[in-house]
Design a protein around this motif. Sequence first.
Motif, short mmCIF file in Angstrom:
data_model
loop_
_atom_site.label_atom_id
_atom_site.label_comp_id
_atom_site.label_asym_id
_atom_site.label_seq_id
_atom_site.Cartn_x
_atom_site.Cartn_y
_atom_site.Cartn_z
N LEU A 43 0.84 -1.21 0.00
CA LEU A 43 0.00 0.00 0.00
C LEU A 43 0.87 1.26 0.00
CD1 LEU A 43 -2.80 -1.03 2.53
CD2 LEU A 43 -3.01 -0.81 0.04
N GLY A 44 1.96 1.22 0.79
CA GLY A 44 2.88 2.35 0.82
C GLY A 44 3.55 2.57 -0.52
N LEU A 45 3.91 1.48 -1.20
CA LEU A 45 4.54 1.60 -2.51
C LEU A 45 3.59 2.20 -3.54
CD1 LEU A 45 6.54 -1.76 -2.68
CD2 LEU A 45 7.47 0.54 -2.35
N ILE A 46 2.30 1.84 -3.43
CA ILE A 46 1.30 2.44 -4.33
C ILE A 46 1.21 3.94 -4.09
CG2 ILE A 46 -1.16 2.52 -4.88
CD1 ILE A 46 -1.24 -0.50 -4.21
N GLY A 47 1.16 4.32 -2.79
CA GLY A 47 1.12 5.75 -2.46
C GLY A 47 2.37 6.48 -2.94
N TYR A 48 3.53 5.84 -2.81
CA TYR A 48 4.77 6.49 -3.23
C TYR A 48 4.87 6.59 -4.75
CZ TYR A 48 9.67 7.84 -3.27
OH TYR A 48 10.86 8.50 -3.48
N TYR A 49 4.34 5.58 -5.43
CA TYR A 49 4.30 5.64 -6.91
C TYR A 49 3.49 6.86 -7.36
CZ TYR A 49 2.60 4.74 -11.62
OH TYR A 49 2.24 4.88 -12.93
N ARG A 50 2.34 7.05 -6.72
CA ARG A 50 1.52 8.21 -7.07
C ARG A 50 2.25 9.52 -6.75
NH1 ARG A 50 -3.55 8.62 -8.00
NH2 ARG A 50 -3.77 10.38 -6.55
N GLN A 51 3.00 9.53 -5.64
CA GLN A 51 3.76 10.73 -5.29
C GLN A 51 4.86 11.01 -6.30
OE1 GLN A 51 4.87 11.42 -1.08
NE2 GLN A 51 6.95 11.77 -1.81
N LEU A 52 5.54 9.95 -6.77
CA LEU A 52 6.58 10.12 -7.78
C LEU A 52 5.99 10.57 -9.12
CD1 LEU A 52 8.93 7.05 -7.18
CD2 LEU A 52 9.46 9.45 -6.74
N ARG A 53 4.83 10.03 -9.44
CA ARG A 53 4.24 10.33 -10.74
C ARG A 53 3.65 11.74 -10.80
NH1 ARG A 53 -0.36 6.75 -14.01
NH2 ARG A 53 -0.46 8.12 -15.85
N TYR A 54 2.92 12.13 -9.76
CA TYR A 54 2.21 13.41 -9.79
C TYR A 54 2.90 14.51 -8.98
CZ TYR A 54 -1.50 10.43 -11.60
OH TYR A 54 -2.22 9.53 -12.35
N GLY A 55 3.92 14.13 -8.20
CA GLY A 55 4.62 15.12 -7.38
C GLY A 55 4.03 15.25 -5.98
N MET A 125 11.59 13.95 -0.19
CA MET A 125 12.11 14.78 -1.27
C MET A 125 11.19 14.73 -2.48
SD MET A 125 16.17 13.85 -1.09
CE MET A 125 16.60 15.04 -2.35
N GLY A 126 10.93 15.87 -3.07
CA GLY A 126 10.12 15.90 -4.29
C GLY A 126 10.82 15.27 -5.47
N ARG A 127 12.15 15.35 -5.48
CA ARG A 127 12.95 14.77 -6.55
C ARG A 127 14.02 13.86 -5.94
NH1 ARG A 127 13.20 17.37 -11.54
NH2 ARG A 127 14.63 15.67 -12.02
N PRO A 128 13.66 12.61 -5.61
CA PRO A 128 14.63 11.71 -4.98
C PRO A 128 15.81 11.38 -5.89
CG PRO A 128 12.63 10.54 -5.59
CD PRO A 128 12.34 12.00 -5.77
N ASP A 129 15.66 11.60 -7.21
CA ASP A 129 16.77 11.35 -8.12
C ASP A 129 17.92 12.32 -7.90
OD1 ASP A 129 14.59 13.03 -9.19
OD2 ASP A 129 16.06 13.49 -10.76
N ARG A 130 17.65 13.39 -7.15
CA ARG A 130 18.69 14.38 -6.88
C ARG A 130 19.35 14.20 -5.51
NH1 ARG A 130 15.91 19.99 -9.22
NH2 ARG A 130 15.71 19.29 -11.38
N ILE A 131 19.16 13.03 -4.92
CA ILE A 131 19.69 12.79 -3.58
C ILE A 131 21.20 12.97 -3.53
CG2 ILE A 131 19.79 10.30 -4.01
CD1 ILE A 131 19.19 12.00 -0.61
N PHE A 132 21.88 12.60 -4.61
CA PHE A 132 23.34 12.69 -4.61
C PHE A 132 23.82 14.14 -4.71
CE2 PHE A 132 22.58 8.33 -6.18
CZ PHE A 132 23.27 7.65 -5.19
N TYR A 133 22.93 15.05 -5.12
CA TYR A 133 23.31 16.46 -5.14
C TYR A 133 23.57 16.99 -3.73
CZ TYR A 133 21.78 16.72 -10.03
OH TYR A 133 21.64 16.52 -11.39
#
Length: 446
Positions: A43-55, A125-133
Amino acid sequence: MSKPNIELQKFRTKRGKRLLSHLITTSLQYKLWIAFLLILILLGLIGYYRQLRYGLVVTAMRDYTSWGIYISNFVFFVAISLVGSLFSSILKLNKNLWARPLTRISEIIAVAAIICAAVIIIVDMGRPDRIFYVITHLRIQSPIIWDVIIISTYLVISILLLYISLLPDIALCRDRLTQIPNWKKALYRITAINWHNHPKQIAMLQKVNKILAISVLPVAFAIHTITSWLFATTWRPGWDSTNLGPYFVSGAFMAGAAVIIIAMYFIRKHLKLSKYITLSHFDRMGKLLVLLSLVYLYFNINEYLGPAFKMVGVEGEHITELFVGKYAPMYWFVQLGGLVLPIILLFFKPFRKPLPILIIAIFVVLGAWLKRFLIVIPSLQHPYLPIQGVDESYLHYNPTWEEWAITFSSFAWLLLIITVLIKLFPVIPIKKYKQGSETVFKQNIF
């Protein structure tokens, strides 16, 4: 594994059978528990998928409440991770031998909690792909960087503390457990790293263990102090306080002790370890919880007395909302149900029995999480410089289902990591070492 396998496994003593049987058998209860946790995680992964997709627009976080229950979770996980240092460092170095059976439990909880704390920050984070920044563009002036550094350090030390203490028992499992799957045999063989109980190995282990136990103490105090500085250096009512450092640390030790009591109860019951986690342990943990709660109560009074006495400006509005406003029911439940009442009850020995103290500890932990919610949310809703012309929804914060799903999923991850580690490794230290004129080790459980 099926029942005949435990019968084929030969033990020399009842002690060995009690401490290692759960590594061989898998009950239906265990499978159902894992399935339940995996459903929550899904259920958490579904919620996080929606957060990644829509922000982050799918959350209730806006310009006012830019930190939501994710940050409340982060502070809570960091808090209970300090229980590892409480037992592995303070009580161990103080030679409190009664706490020895609880040391590994606390270390497992510490590792699981600090992993979840690190992950929940990435979720926020809104953009987890930028974690290394955060690393490649770090600014040492930022308290966020201090937190990244100290959390990474504490994570490494906590994992080493757990692994070093497990090493002799892993080797014992490698050498003696025959009725286990091949993948588990390979796991023990690899993680035992050629451990053979040689006196030089034991002496080195004791030395490293002591160094880590000493090192984790200042790091543990620093991790929650620096977390408090994230708040104290942000201009919001309720956070502009020099009291926040010790306030956070004392609250963390209290919450961590309560989590240990809960873990003790269920491990004792389901693994049938009443001989090793005794009534005396619950009694002593109850007394320790009273002491830690009294210290935290002092800092609570110290935290609110000044602003409540002066009631100046936005600080006054913040205090009013906590004491008699929208958050008053939650605030008084935390203070009375999660702090004052447990202290009073635990003064009496009947309430330090396993079941009563379990219920009290659950209230303490619930109060601890709600307290982190109250630290984060109301302060953000009362900025010193209000934003003009914002939508009405910005002035309120009601977490969305995605936030709740991810939050419950993070707790499921915490419990899953703890459950798996307990299933893979002995939860009570089997080996007993002592240092004399020469290093001696006891190994006679099979």
